[in-house]
Design a protein around this motif. Structure first.
Motif, PDB file in Angstrom:
ATOM      1  N   LEU A  56       8.650  -8.851   7.503  1.00  0.00           N
ATOM      2  CA  LEU A  56       7.795  -7.863   8.167  1.00  0.00           C
ATOM      3  C   LEU A  56       8.051  -6.476   7.574  1.00  0.00           C
ATOM      4  O   LEU A  56       7.143  -5.651   7.470  1.00  0.00           O
ATOM      5  CB  LEU A  56       8.050  -7.851   9.678  1.00  0.00           C
ATOM      6  CG  LEU A  56       7.635  -9.112  10.439  1.00  0.00           C
ATOM      7  CD1 LEU A  56       8.008  -9.017  11.909  1.00  0.00           C
ATOM      8  CD2 LEU A  56       6.139  -9.388  10.298  1.00  0.00           C
ATOM      9  N   ARG A  57       9.288  -6.225   7.165  1.00  0.00           N
ATOM     10  CA  ARG A  57       9.608  -4.928   6.550  1.00  0.00           C
ATOM     11  C   ARG A  57       8.984  -4.794   5.159  1.00  0.00           C
ATOM     12  O   ARG A  57       8.607  -3.697   4.762  1.00  0.00           O
ATOM     13  CB  ARG A  57      11.125  -4.747   6.442  1.00  0.00           C
ATOM     14  CG  ARG A  57      11.735  -4.427   7.774  1.00  0.00           C
ATOM     15  CD  ARG A  57      13.234  -4.281   7.749  1.00  0.00           C
ATOM     16  NE  ARG A  57      13.627  -3.818   9.072  1.00  0.00           N
ATOM     17  CZ  ARG A  57      13.660  -2.550   9.440  1.00  0.00           C
ATOM     18  NH1 ARG A  57      13.430  -1.600   8.564  1.00  0.00           N
ATOM     19  NH2 ARG A  57      13.944  -2.219  10.684  1.00  0.00           N
ATOM     20  N   VAL A  58       8.895  -5.903   4.438  1.00  0.00           N
ATOM     21  CA  VAL A  58       8.365  -5.859   3.064  1.00  0.00           C
ATOM     22  C   VAL A  58       6.854  -5.587   3.049  1.00  0.00           C
ATOM     23  O   VAL A  58       6.331  -4.999   2.100  1.00  0.00           O
ATOM     24  CB  VAL A  58       8.716  -7.170   2.305  1.00  0.00           C
ATOM     25  CG1 VAL A  58       8.047  -7.237   0.951  1.00  0.00           C
ATOM     26  CG2 VAL A  58      10.225  -7.299   2.156  1.00  0.00           C
ATOM     27  N   ILE A  59       6.148  -5.981   4.117  1.00  0.00           N
ATOM     28  CA  ILE A  59       4.687  -5.820   4.165  1.00  0.00           C
ATOM     29  C   ILE A  59       4.258  -4.409   3.770  1.00  0.00           C
ATOM     30  O   ILE A  59       3.351  -4.221   2.958  1.00  0.00           O
ATOM     31  CB  ILE A  59       4.152  -6.138   5.588  1.00  0.00           C
ATOM     32  CG1 ILE A  59       4.233  -7.637   5.856  1.00  0.00           C
ATOM     33  CG2 ILE A  59       2.719  -5.637   5.772  1.00  0.00           C
ATOM     34  CD1 ILE A  59       3.876  -8.026   7.284  1.00  0.00           C
ATOM     35  N   ASP A  60       4.938  -3.401   4.310  1.00  0.00           N
ATOM     36  CA  ASP A  60       4.512  -2.021   4.059  1.00  0.00           C
ATOM     37  C   ASP A  60       4.789  -1.562   2.631  1.00  0.00           C
ATOM     38  O   ASP A  60       4.298  -0.533   2.203  1.00  0.00           O
ATOM     39  CB  ASP A  60       5.160  -1.079   5.079  1.00  0.00           C
ATOM     40  CG  ASP A  60       4.571  -1.294   6.469  1.00  0.00           C
ATOM     41  OD1 ASP A  60       3.385  -1.666   6.546  1.00  0.00           O
ATOM     42  OD2 ASP A  60       5.300  -1.105   7.462  1.00  0.00           O
ATOM     43  N   GLU A  61       5.609  -2.337   1.900  1.00  0.00           N
ATOM     44  CA  GLU A  61       5.903  -1.949   0.518  1.00  0.00           C
ATOM     45  C   GLU A  61       4.891  -2.532  -0.465  1.00  0.00           C
ATOM     46  O   GLU A  61       4.877  -2.168  -1.630  1.00  0.00           O
ATOM     47  CB  GLU A  61       7.304  -2.442   0.124  1.00  0.00           C
ATOM     48  CG  GLU A  61       8.395  -1.709   0.879  1.00  0.00           C
ATOM     49  CD  GLU A  61       9.733  -2.440   0.825  1.00  0.00           C
ATOM     50  OE1 GLU A  61       9.926  -3.274  -0.082  1.00  0.00           O
ATOM     51  OE2 GLU A  61      10.557  -2.163   1.715  1.00  0.00           O
ATOM     52  N   LEU A  62       4.060  -3.457  -0.015  1.00  0.00           N
ATOM     53  CA  LEU A  62       3.118  -4.107  -0.941  1.00  0.00           C
ATOM     54  C   LEU A  62       1.709  -3.533  -0.822  1.00  0.00           C
ATOM     55  O   LEU A  62       1.342  -2.994   0.221  1.00  0.00           O
ATOM     56  CB  LEU A  62       3.045  -5.608  -0.644  1.00  0.00           C
ATOM     57  CG  LEU A  62       4.307  -6.440  -0.866  1.00  0.00           C
ATOM     58  CD1 LEU A  62       3.995  -7.908  -0.645  1.00  0.00           C
ATOM     59  CD2 LEU A  62       4.872  -6.234  -2.256  1.00  0.00           C
ATOM     60  N   HIS A  63       0.938  -3.675  -1.917  1.00  0.00           N
ATOM     61  CA  HIS A  63      -0.481  -3.326  -1.851  1.00  0.00           C
ATOM     62  C   HIS A  63      -1.235  -4.413  -1.105  1.00  0.00           C
ATOM     63  O   HIS A  63      -0.779  -5.548  -1.035  1.00  0.00           O
ATOM     64  CB  HIS A  63      -1.047  -3.199  -3.261  1.00  0.00           C
ATOM     65  CG  HIS A  63      -0.515  -1.989  -3.955  1.00  0.00           C
ATOM     66  ND1 HIS A  63      -0.861  -0.709  -3.587  1.00  0.00           N
ATOM     67  CD2 HIS A  63       0.375  -1.865  -4.963  1.00  0.00           C
ATOM     68  CE1 HIS A  63      -0.207   0.149  -4.349  1.00  0.00           C
ATOM     69  NE2 HIS A  63       0.547  -0.528  -5.198  1.00  0.00           N
ATOM     70  N   GLY A  64      -2.394  -4.079  -0.596  1.00  0.00           N
ATOM     71  CA  GLY A  64      -3.185  -5.061   0.158  1.00  0.00           C
ATOM     72  C   GLY A  64      -3.709  -4.381   1.404  1.00  0.00           C
ATOM     73  O   GLY A  64      -3.038  -3.530   1.979  1.00  0.00           O
ATOM     74  N   ARG A  65      -4.941  -4.752   1.816  1.00  0.00           N
ATOM     75  CA  ARG A  65      -5.547  -4.075   2.971  1.00  0.00           C
ATOM     76  C   ARG A  65      -4.888  -4.455   4.266  1.00  0.00           C
ATOM     77  O   ARG A  65      -4.595  -3.627   5.097  1.00  0.00           O
ATOM     78  CB  ARG A  65      -7.042  -4.397   3.040  1.00  0.00           C
ATOM     79  CG  ARG A  65      -7.841  -3.550   2.095  1.00  0.00           C
ATOM     80  CD  ARG A  65      -9.178  -4.173   1.842  1.00  0.00           C
ATOM     81  NE  ARG A  65     -10.065  -3.905   2.948  1.00  0.00           N
ATOM     82  CZ  ARG A  65     -11.386  -3.821   2.809  1.00  0.00           C
ATOM     83  NH1 ARG A  65     -11.943  -3.959   1.622  1.00  0.00           N
ATOM     84  NH2 ARG A  65     -12.148  -3.602   3.829  1.00  0.00           N
ATOM     85  N   LEU A  66      -4.687  -5.761   4.445  1.00  0.00           N
ATOM     86  CA  LEU A  66      -3.986  -6.183   5.651  1.00  0.00           C
ATOM     87  C   LEU A  66      -3.133  -7.410   5.396  1.00  0.00           C
ATOM     88  O   LEU A  66      -3.319  -8.114   4.412  1.00  0.00           O
ATOM     89  CB  LEU A  66      -4.923  -6.417   6.832  1.00  0.00           C
ATOM     90  CG  LEU A  66      -6.337  -6.847   6.648  1.00  0.00           C
ATOM     91  CD1 LEU A  66      -6.502  -8.262   7.084  1.00  0.00           C
ATOM     92  CD2 LEU A  66      -7.177  -5.934   7.530  1.00  0.00           C
ATOM     93  N   ALA A  67      -2.176  -7.601   6.287  1.00  0.00           N
ATOM     94  CA  ALA A  67      -1.266  -8.736   6.163  1.00  0.00           C
ATOM     95  C   ALA A  67      -1.660  -9.803   7.175  1.00  0.00           C
ATOM     96  O   ALA A  67      -2.064  -9.488   8.294  1.00  0.00           O
ATOM     97  CB  ALA A  67       0.161  -8.285   6.421  1.00  0.00           C
ATOM     98  N   ILE A  68      -1.571 -11.044   6.722  1.00  0.00           N
ATOM     99  CA  ILE A  68      -1.977 -12.145   7.592  1.00  0.00           C
ATOM    100  C   ILE A  68      -0.855 -13.179   7.624  1.00  0.00           C
ATOM    101  O   ILE A  68      -0.407 -13.655   6.581  1.00  0.00           O
ATOM    102  CB  ILE A  68      -3.308 -12.762   7.107  1.00  0.00           C
ATOM    103  CG1 ILE A  68      -4.364 -11.644   7.041  1.00  0.00           C
ATOM    104  CG2 ILE A  68      -3.740 -13.895   8.033  1.00  0.00           C
ATOM    105  CD1 ILE A  68      -5.784 -12.100   6.935  1.00  0.00           C
ATOM    106  N   ILE A  69      -0.395 -13.468   8.826  1.00  0.00           N
ATOM    107  CA  ILE A  69       0.766 -14.353   8.980  1.00  0.00           C
ATOM    108  C   ILE A  69       0.342 -15.696   9.572  1.00  0.00           C
ATOM    109  O   ILE A  69      -0.586 -15.765  10.384  1.00  0.00           O
ATOM    110  CB  ILE A  69       1.870 -13.651   9.819  1.00  0.00           C
ATOM    111  CG1 ILE A  69       3.202 -14.394   9.762  1.00  0.00           C
ATOM    112  CG2 ILE A  69       1.445 -13.418  11.259  1.00  0.00           C
ATOM    113  CD1 ILE A  69       4.396 -13.555  10.225  1.00  0.00           C
ATOM    114  N   GLN A  70       1.028 -16.698   9.117  1.00  0.00           N
ATOM    115  CA  GLN A  70       0.769 -18.075   9.558  1.00  0.00           C
ATOM    116  C   GLN A  70       1.336 -18.276  10.969  1.00  0.00           C
ATOM    117  O   GLN A  70       2.240 -17.555  11.382  1.00  0.00           O
ATOM    118  CB  GLN A  70       1.542 -18.956   8.582  1.00  0.00           C
ATOM    119  CG  GLN A  70       1.162 -20.381   8.511  1.00  0.00           C
ATOM    120  CD  GLN A  70       2.118 -21.118   7.553  1.00  0.00           C
ATOM    121  OE1 GLN A  70       2.753 -20.514   6.693  1.00  0.00           O
ATOM    122  NE2 GLN A  70       2.208 -22.423   7.722  1.00  0.00           N
TER     123      GLN A  70
END
Ligand code: TXA
Ligand code: MG
Length: 354
Positions: free
Chosen positions: A301-315
């Protein structure tokens, strides 16, 4: 504030360094320390003045109570009152470990710790560094998770330093915690024992000890009704800055990540799922060992903000065993945002404005 960093081995703690940390607790200072679940931000549980510093360091709401950590069962009577011998016998078997129990509080516990409630949450952690620190401090230690309020819990020394340096007196860096997800909280003050927050100790493992134990609605996800039982539940939790959505089932997840929109997204998924989809991925671990997923969830969850991409989607995961705790954290981290159909996913993408 000047922060001292102490690197301490998890298994064989250097007692001289523990002494430096415990001296800080004795001086009413704040110490971030590892437990087997997540890092805690601790202070002397009997000092209201010391515990107020925890709330300031974390930017935590003052009415959200803290867990009191003890190192031996004889200290239970210092923090709780009227604990029956039946409960003590069970705790002898269950502690130390990732289980927090809510009991009637001892009047010596300040309101700062209990959020003004008549109860107190207590646990004996199973981590050599935590136990040595509590013992050497000669007092129970009140400690919430060490993260800033609303952020994912901290499971590594490096994240503790990057988020909390300058906000506390001491940070103990003992690398990764053992489980990566918080303790299970059970309320033992009612007629029936109830899990109010699922965690590492599973319902299935607790059942032999508390045969009528129930899982409260708060424990399953976001539910405002039971705020009085678990005050922390009303606050935002574990949230990355980027929008995070959970997907209802695996086939929809695959459809989303195999669509032409997949390169706008960040997938947070199992190793098995990652083989079936395209795009940017953060791997949680194998679905066959959900303890591995638990171990990596907060890091991911912490890494999400370090990556490019419009939104994060979790399984989403099966809710048996440790899966109940994993799904509880995922629901909270995604603020209850669930994608239930491909049409809904398209609408979310259209509405997201970047
Ligand atoms: O694994 C853990 O439990 C970690 C480590 C550091 O021990 N601690 C932890 O603390 O997760 P925290 O503060 O992040 O979460 C404790 C939760 C909060 O939601 C709080 O509202 C609830 O426990 N709590 C504390 N005292 C309570 C009480 N007397 N009655 C009901 N809920 C309580
Ligand atoms: Mg917390």
């Amino acid at each position: 504030m000047k922060t001292e960093i102490l690197k301490i081995d998890s298994i064989n703690p250097d007692m001289y360094k523990i002494y430096v940390a415990s001296a800080t607790i004795k001086k009413k200072g704040t110490v971030i320390f590892p437990t087997e679940t997540v890092y805690g931000l601790g202070a002397d549980a009997f000092s209201s003045e010391a515990c107020k510093k925890i709330f300031i360091a974390k930017k935590r709401a003052m009415d959200n109570p803290l867990i009191v950590h003890i190192a031996s069962l004889k200290d239970l009577e210092l923090v709780a009152s009227n604990v029956s011998s039946t409960i003590i016998d069970k705790l002898k078997k269950l502690w130390p470990g990732p289980l927090t129990v809510i009991l009637k509080k001892n009047s010596k516990i300040p309101d700062t710790v209990s959020g003004g409630l008549s109860t107190v949450a207590v646990r004996m952690p199973a981590h050599p560094v935590a136990l040595a620190l509590i013992e050497d401090s000669n007092t129970p230690i009140a400690a919430p998770s060490a993260n800033l309020s609303t952020k994912p819990s901290i499971v590594t020394g490096i994240d503790a330093i990057s988020e909390m340096y300058g906000r506390v007196d001491v940070i103990i860096d003992s690398s990764h915690t053992f489980f990566g997800l918080e303790s299970t909280i059970i309320n033992l003050t009612g007629e029936i024992p109830a899990i109010v927050r699922p965690g590492i100790f599973t319902y299935e493992e607790l059942k032999p000890y508390f045969d009528n134990i129930v899982i409260s609605n708060t424990a399953r996800g976001i539910n405002e009704e039971t705020i009085a039982i678990a005050p922390g539940m009303k606050y935002r939790h574990y949230a990355p800055d980027k929008s995070l959505y959970m997907v209802k089932n695996d086939s929809l997840y695959e459809a989303i990540f195999n669509s032409e929109l997949s390169n706008e997204l960040i997938a947070v998924c199992s190793t098995e799922m990652s083989k079936k989809i395209k795009g940017r991925k953060i791997l949680l671990g194998s679905e066959r060992n959900l303890y591995d997923v638990a171990l990596h969830l907060f890091d991911s969850l912490r890494v999400i903000d370090e990556l490019h991409g419009r939104l994060a989607i979790i399984q989403s995961f099966n809710e048996g065993g440790i899966g109940l705790a994993i799904m509880n954290r995922i629901r909270k981290a995604s603020s209850g945002n669930v994608i239930e159909s491909f049409e809904q996913f398209k609408k979310i993408i259209e509405a997201s404005d970047f």
